[in-house]
Design a protein around this motif. Structure first.
Motif, mmCIF file in Angstrom:
data_model
loop_
_atom_site.group_PDB
_atom_site.id
_atom_site.type_symbol
_atom_site.label_atom_id
_atom_site.label_comp_id
_atom_site.label_asym_id
_atom_site.label_seq_id
_atom_site.Cartn_x
_atom_site.Cartn_y
_atom_site.Cartn_z
ATOM 1 N N TYR A 66 -22.111 27.561 -26.860
ATOM 2 C CA TYR A 66 -21.977 27.999 -25.488
ATOM 3 C C TYR A 66 -21.451 29.313 -25.262
ATOM 4 O O TYR A 66 -20.219 29.529 -25.366
ATOM 5 C CB TYR A 66 -21.094 26.981 -24.657
ATOM 6 C CG TYR A 66 -21.810 25.744 -24.850
ATOM 7 C CD1 TYR A 66 -23.294 25.448 -24.069
ATOM 8 C CD2 TYR A 66 -21.148 24.275 -25.136
ATOM 9 C CE1 TYR A 66 -23.679 24.123 -23.931
ATOM 10 C CE2 TYR A 66 -21.944 23.135 -25.067
ATOM 11 C CZ TYR A 66 -23.018 23.080 -24.470
ATOM 12 O OH TYR A 66 -23.727 22.047 -24.266
ATOM 13 N N ALA A 67 -22.002 30.253 -24.691
ATOM 14 C CA ALA A 67 -21.609 31.429 -24.509
ATOM 15 C C ALA A 67 -21.132 31.477 -23.297
ATOM 16 O O ALA A 67 -21.491 31.300 -22.289
ATOM 17 C CB ALA A 67 -22.734 32.460 -24.605
ATOM 18 N N PRO A 68 -19.789 32.093 -23.052
ATOM 19 C CA PRO A 68 -19.127 32.441 -21.766
ATOM 20 C C PRO A 68 -19.851 33.212 -20.855
ATOM 21 O O PRO A 68 -20.428 34.050 -21.266
ATOM 22 C CB PRO A 68 -17.783 33.190 -22.320
ATOM 23 C CG PRO A 68 -17.696 32.895 -23.959
ATOM 24 C CD PRO A 68 -18.918 32.694 -24.414
ATOM 25 N N GLY A 69 -20.201 32.438 -19.813
ATOM 26 C CA GLY A 69 -20.852 33.335 -18.808
ATOM 27 C C GLY A 69 -22.364 32.884 -18.664
ATOM 28 O O GLY A 69 -22.954 33.264 -17.864
ATOM 29 N N LEU A 70 -22.812 32.201 -19.756
ATOM 30 C CA LEU A 70 -24.049 31.748 -19.712
ATOM 31 C C LEU A 70 -24.580 30.123 -19.623
ATOM 32 O O LEU A 70 -25.245 29.724 -20.274
ATOM 33 C CB LEU A 70 -24.634 32.524 -21.083
ATOM 34 C CG LEU A 70 -24.941 33.817 -20.876
ATOM 35 C CD1 LEU A 70 -25.480 34.397 -22.174
ATOM 36 C CD2 LEU A 70 -25.968 34.202 -19.793
ATOM 37 N N THR A 71 -23.416 29.470 -18.946
ATOM 38 C CA THR A 71 -23.892 28.180 -18.582
ATOM 39 C C THR A 71 -23.880 27.933 -17.107
ATOM 40 O O THR A 71 -23.453 28.763 -16.342
ATOM 41 C CB THR A 71 -22.870 27.222 -19.107
ATOM 42 O OG1 THR A 71 -21.620 27.384 -18.521
ATOM 43 C CG2 THR A 71 -22.531 27.402 -20.906
ATOM 44 N N ILE A 72 -24.402 26.904 -16.745
ATOM 45 C CA ILE A 72 -24.571 26.540 -15.272
ATOM 46 C C ILE A 72 -23.303 26.237 -14.695
ATOM 47 O O ILE A 72 -23.106 26.205 -13.521
ATOM 48 C CB ILE A 72 -25.690 25.274 -15.006
ATOM 49 C CG1 ILE A 72 -25.223 24.249 -15.695
ATOM 50 C CG2 ILE A 72 -27.003 26.022 -15.364
ATOM 51 C CD1 ILE A 72 -26.038 23.000 -15.066
ATOM 52 N N SER A 73 -22.325 26.147 -15.374
ATOM 53 C CA SER A 73 -20.598 26.001 -14.815
ATOM 54 C C SER A 73 -20.254 27.318 -14.474
ATOM 55 O O SER A 73 -19.025 27.368 -13.996
ATOM 56 C CB SER A 73 -19.874 25.182 -15.838
ATOM 57 O OG SER A 73 -19.801 26.050 -16.993
ATOM 58 N N GLU A 74 -20.983 28.541 -14.887
ATOM 59 C CA GLU A 74 -20.316 29.705 -14.366
ATOM 60 C C GLU A 74 -20.230 29.875 -13.001
ATOM 61 O O GLU A 74 -21.100 29.551 -12.020
ATOM 62 C CB GLU A 74 -21.201 31.021 -15.095
ATOM 63 C CG GLU A 74 -20.979 32.387 -14.592
ATOM 64 C CD GLU A 74 -19.752 32.838 -15.224
ATOM 65 O OE1 GLU A 74 -19.183 33.895 -14.954
ATOM 66 O OE2 GLU A 74 -19.116 31.994 -16.077
ATOM 67 N N ARG A 75 -19.163 30.650 -12.625
ATOM 68 C CA ARG A 75 -19.047 30.952 -10.972
ATOM 69 C C ARG A 75 -18.378 32.485 -10.956
ATOM 70 O O ARG A 75 -17.538 32.787 -11.720
ATOM 71 C CB ARG A 75 -17.951 30.100 -10.306
ATOM 72 C CG ARG A 75 -18.481 28.627 -10.356
ATOM 73 C CD ARG A 75 -19.803 28.598 -9.403
ATOM 74 N NE ARG A 75 -20.087 27.078 -9.237
ATOM 75 C CZ ARG A 75 -20.814 26.434 -9.895
ATOM 76 N NH1 ARG A 75 -21.469 26.968 -11.227
ATOM 77 N NH2 ARG A 75 -21.210 25.052 -9.893
ATOM 78 N N PRO A 76 -19.211 33.303 -10.114
ATOM 79 C CA PRO A 76 -20.498 33.132 -9.496
ATOM 80 C C PRO A 76 -21.716 32.872 -10.484
ATOM 81 O O PRO A 76 -21.961 33.580 -11.200
ATOM 82 C CB PRO A 76 -20.768 34.287 -8.367
ATOM 83 C CG PRO A 76 -20.078 35.241 -9.328
ATOM 84 C CD PRO A 76 -18.928 34.742 -9.958
ATOM 85 N N LEU A 77 -22.506 31.858 -10.039
ATOM 86 C CA LEU A 77 -23.624 31.405 -10.891
ATOM 87 C C LEU A 77 -24.728 32.617 -11.123
ATOM 88 O O LEU A 77 -25.159 32.805 -12.234
ATOM 89 C CB LEU A 77 -24.187 30.233 -10.586
ATOM 90 C CG LEU A 77 -25.525 29.502 -11.326
ATOM 91 C CD1 LEU A 77 -24.668 29.508 -12.809
ATOM 92 C CD2 LEU A 77 -25.940 28.345 -10.871
#
Length: 260
Positions: free
Chosen positions: A86-97
């Protein structure tokens, strides 16, 4: 499979656009089954060989493609030795998406992500990218192969070829993978056009991706059993004995599991 303009049934009691979407997905799945059986078989043989040889499996996808990584990892009926990247910033939990749409085009980021991942020669990496043209999944595949890993790509050639790749050397994911399983997803990743609706609707990639990769894993389990090996499959923790069986499995395979 090109998009069709499907006017939903107007009669009372019908499922309308829902039924039109289901029918569109059924047509797409029939196309995939006819075209990709050989690629799935080749991938299954390679994965079974890697598992039997003591290798580890990995999976990566950016943003919505990361859902297919989640589909594989730590779940009932799935193989225990599939490790997520899981790359930081590249999952759907990222905010702002919406930031994910910028990061997935960032050259060099894949090497940063993989710098802390013990992916090595003989391992297998699944890379999920429906468009197959963004820098991060392409470089993820290239870096993994440079370490001696086998890359199995799940991507749509028809989607990729509507626009040039943004990877600097000009590669699509399907150019740099060892094995390509084509998802046949239409450009734009929507299965349906409706009258009076400007944009196409009904995402396709997660549905067909899950069918493809779970079918592949079932075949891998079958091939391992034919070799006389017990496939490392998780049991549901919500059935009697399941949690205990899973604890034994995790302990037995702890050298090949990196998500605990």
């Amino acid at each position: 499979m090109p998009l069709r303009r499907d006017e939903p049934p107007a009669a009372a009691g019908t499922a309308g656009a829902a039924e039109a979407y289901w029918n569109a997905m059924a047509r797409l799945w029939q196309e995939i089954q006819a075209a990709e059986a050989a690629s799935v078989e080749g991938a299954a043989q390679k994965v079974a060989e890697a598992i039997a040889g003591g290798a580890t499996l990995w999976a990566f996808g950016a943003t919505h493609s990361s859902l297919l990584t989640g589909e594989l990892v730590y779940r009932a009926g799935g193989l225990a030795i599939i490790n997520p990247i899981y790359a930081p910033g590249l999952t759907i939990s990222e905010r702002p998406l919406p930031r994910t749409s910028t990061l997935e085009h960032l050259p060099g980021y894949a090497k940063v992500v993989l710098s802390g991942v013990p992916l090595r020669q003989g391992d297998v990496l699944f890379v999920f990218s429906t468009s197959g043209r963004n820098a991060v999944p392409v470089e993820m595949a290239m870096t993994a192969r440079s370490r001696g890993a086998t890359v199995i790509a799940f991507t749509s050639r028809r989607y990729a070829l509507v626009a040039p790749p943004d990877h600097p050397p000009g590669h699509y994911l399907h150019d740099v993978a060892d094995i390509v399983i084509d998802t046949h997803v239409p450009a734009g990743d929507a299965a349906l056009r409706l009258n009076a609706v400007d944009a196409p609707v009904g995402p396709a990639s997660t549905v067909v991706g899950a069918l493809l990769v779970n079918g592949l894993m079932c075949r891998v389990a079958e091939l391992l059993a034919r070799r006389g090996l017990q496939p490392p499959v998780f049991t549901s923790g919500n059935v009697p004995g399941g949690a205990e069986a899973n604890r034994r499995l995790l302990e037995a395979l702890k050298g090949r599991i990196h998500y605990t």
